[in-house]
Structures are given as C-alpha cells and as structure tokens.
Design a protein around this motif. Structure first.
Motif, PDB file in Angstrom:
ATOM      1  N   TRP A 103       0.846  -1.192   0.000  1.00  0.00           N
ATOM      2  CA  TRP A 103       0.000   0.000   0.000  1.00  0.00           C
ATOM      3  C   TRP A 103       0.886   1.247   0.000  1.00  0.00           C
ATOM      4  O   TRP A 103       0.905   2.007   0.975  1.00  0.00           O
ATOM      5  N   PRO A 104       1.599   1.510  -1.090  1.00  0.00           N
ATOM      6  CA  PRO A 104       2.617   2.573  -1.096  1.00  0.00           C
ATOM      7  C   PRO A 104       2.100   3.997  -0.981  1.00  0.00           C
ATOM      8  O   PRO A 104       2.837   4.879  -0.525  1.00  0.00           O
ATOM      9  N   ASP A 137       9.876  -8.009   0.197  1.00  0.00           N
ATOM     10  CA  ASP A 137      10.889  -7.624  -0.787  1.00  0.00           C
ATOM     11  C   ASP A 137      10.831  -6.116  -1.019  1.00  0.00           C
ATOM     12  O   ASP A 137      11.638  -5.578  -1.777  1.00  0.00           O
ATOM     13  N   ASN A 138       9.892  -5.443  -0.370  1.00  0.00           N
ATOM     14  CA  ASN A 138       9.641  -4.025  -0.602  1.00  0.00           C
ATOM     15  C   ASN A 138      10.407  -3.181   0.419  1.00  0.00           C
ATOM     16  O   ASN A 138      10.059  -3.170   1.606  1.00  0.00           O
ATOM     17  N   SER A 139      11.424  -2.477  -0.035  1.00  0.00           N
ATOM     18  CA  SER A 139      12.272  -1.711   0.891  1.00  0.00           C
ATOM     19  C   SER A 139      11.495  -0.593   1.573  1.00  0.00           C
ATOM     20  O   SER A 139      11.742  -0.277   2.742  1.00  0.00           O
ATOM     21  N   GLY A 140      10.543   0.001   0.853  1.00  0.00           N
ATOM     22  CA  GLY A 140       9.741   1.068   1.445  1.00  0.00           C
ATOM     23  C   GLY A 140       8.873   0.565   2.578  1.00  0.00           C
ATOM     24  O   GLY A 140       8.791   1.199   3.639  1.00  0.00           O
ATOM     25  N   LEU A 146       9.785  -0.932  10.200  1.00  0.00           N
ATOM     26  CA  LEU A 146      10.772  -0.734  11.260  1.00  0.00           C
ATOM     27  C   LEU A 146      10.396   0.473  12.124  1.00  0.00           C
ATOM     28  O   LEU A 146      10.430   0.412  13.356  1.00  0.00           O
ATOM     29  N   LYS A 147      10.025   1.557  11.469  1.00  0.00           N
ATOM     30  CA  LYS A 147       9.654   2.770  12.189  1.00  0.00           C
ATOM     31  C   LYS A 147       8.369   2.572  12.989  1.00  0.00           C
ATOM     32  O   LYS A 147       8.277   2.964  14.153  1.00  0.00           O
ATOM     33  N   SER A 160      17.137  -8.100   9.240  1.00  0.00           N
ATOM     34  CA  SER A 160      18.012  -8.411   8.117  1.00  0.00           C
ATOM     35  C   SER A 160      17.560  -7.653   6.874  1.00  0.00           C
ATOM     36  O   SER A 160      16.369  -7.586   6.577  1.00  0.00           O
ATOM     37  N   VAL A 161      18.540  -7.109   6.139  1.00  0.00           N
ATOM     38  CA  VAL A 161      18.240  -6.447   4.866  1.00  0.00           C
ATOM     39  C   VAL A 161      18.613  -7.342   3.689  1.00  0.00           C
ATOM     40  O   VAL A 161      18.505  -6.929   2.537  1.00  0.00           O
ATOM     41  N   ASP A 162      19.020  -8.571   3.993  1.00  0.00           N
ATOM     42  CA  ASP A 162      19.344  -9.536   2.929  1.00  0.00           C
ATOM     43  C   ASP A 162      19.282 -10.938   3.535  1.00  0.00           C
ATOM     44  O   ASP A 162      20.298 -11.588   3.738  1.00  0.00           O
ATOM     45  N   LEU A 163      18.083 -11.399   3.808  1.00  0.00           N
ATOM     46  CA  LEU A 163      17.858 -12.633   4.558  1.00  0.00           C
ATOM     47  C   LEU A 163      18.556 -13.839   3.950  1.00  0.00           C
ATOM     48  O   LEU A 163      19.087 -14.686   4.674  1.00  0.00           O
TER      49      LEU A 163
END
Length: 202
Positions: A103-104, A137-140, A146-147, A160-163
């Motif tokens: 939901w960007p 897989d969505n960095s946004g 996280l926030k 992890s940013v690269d599981l």
C-alpha cells in the motif's frame, strides 16, 4: 475452512484442533499457502491458522491441507482487520506477516499490516512472549515497518536487509513463500525482522 466468520464471536478453536494446548501460530495473508503448509508439515506438534482474504487462494491452501492430511492446520477466509475478534486474548505464540501488500500511497497507510492499529490487534492476540515475524521484498514497506514497530515500543530480536545471505543456520531454517522464491530468484534482497511487544497489563 472457516468462511466469513462472525466478528462478534470468538472462534472456539478447541473444536477445530485435536489438542488445543499446543502452541498456536497464525499467518496473516497466506496466499497460496506454501509457507504455512510447509510449517504445519514440519512441526506437527504445533497448531497453525492460515488467515487469507481471497477465496481462490484459501481454496488452494485447503487442497494442500487435504492432500497432505495436515490436521494441525486450519484455514480461515476472513479479513485480518478482525484478527482480534477471532482469537482469544493471549492465545497465539507467533504471528507471521509475509510479503504483505505494501500500500505505497500515503493515503492508504492505515491498510498496511504493520500500521499501529494492526499492531494493537496483534498485541492483544499474542502471548506476552509472543513473536511477530515479518518478511518483504519491498524496501519502502520494510523501512516503514521498522519505524512503526519501533514507535509502538517493540523489541527487535532479528533484523536483516538480505535474509538469503545471512548465516547458514538462518538460511536453512527459513521457509520461502511463493513470492519470496520468485523475487529471490531474480536476485532481489529479502528483508526480514522478528519483534516482540512489551509485556501488557490486562
């Protein structure tokens, strides 16, 4: 399969599972069920619930459940927004959020499954030491989550940013979803986190 359950009634899971004393784990948005059916097959000593809104996807999970005779897996076709209506307070040991819709657009923030209103519901359902596991897989969406979890006061046990390039034991324990396999095979990084809520006073 439980279809369109009444949100005004907590489901009596003792009627659905042979042993209700087993640990309970819930996947919110199970898709076609590769992840949750693999879990149920791997851990017969636990109970699992696949919560999926789409009828076709839920039907595919049901077919796999019947083919593999997974008596420790129940499927519920329902909206995740009502999760706290379907499960008793302090009843689940773990909740999985795998490759949720990002939901960007900012106006759709409240629909994200890591928005604070959803976190409140997960906190109600989870036991005090219960764990929330999230993959995308969505960095946004990952940055947003996280926030959001941090602002909610949650404690991170794993980030992890690269599981798929973590230590071997972590990679070996990871169960891929359909989307995860698709994205990882293209070389896309998979983001993941495990977090716990603060102990709640009820």
């Amino acid at each position: 399969m439980i279809q369109d359950p009444d949100p005004s009634k907590v489901i009596d899971w003792s009627e659905r599972f042979a042993d209700i004393s087993r640990p309970l784990e819930i996947e919110v948005g199970s898709g076609k069920g590769r992840f949750i059916t693999t879990l149920a097959e791997r851990y017969p000593e636990k109970n699992f619930v696949a919560l999926e809104l789409q009828t076709t996807a839920a039907g595919i999970i049901l077919r796999t459940k019947l083919e593999k005779k997974l008596d420790n897996l129940q499927i519920m076709r329902a909206d995740a927004a009502d999760i706290d209506a379907f499960f008793a307070v302090n009843s689940a040991d773990k909740i999985y959020l795998n490759f949720s819709d990002p939901w960007p657009k900012s106006r759709h923030e409240k629909r994200r499954l890591t928005y604070k209103s959803f976190l409140q519901k997960y906190q109600t359902v989870l036991k005090d030491n219960g764990l929330l596991e999230f993959k995308t897989d969505n960095s946004g969406l990952f940055a947003y989550s996280l926030k959001s979890l941090n602002n909610f006061g949650m404690q991170f046990d794993f980030v992890s940013v690269d599981l798929h390039h973590e230590a071997d034991e972590i990679v070996e324990q990871n169960i891929e979803t359909e989307y995860e396999h698709k994205f990882a095979s293209k070389g896309n990084p998979i983001y993941a986190l495990h977090a716990k809520f603060q102990t709640k006073d009820l």
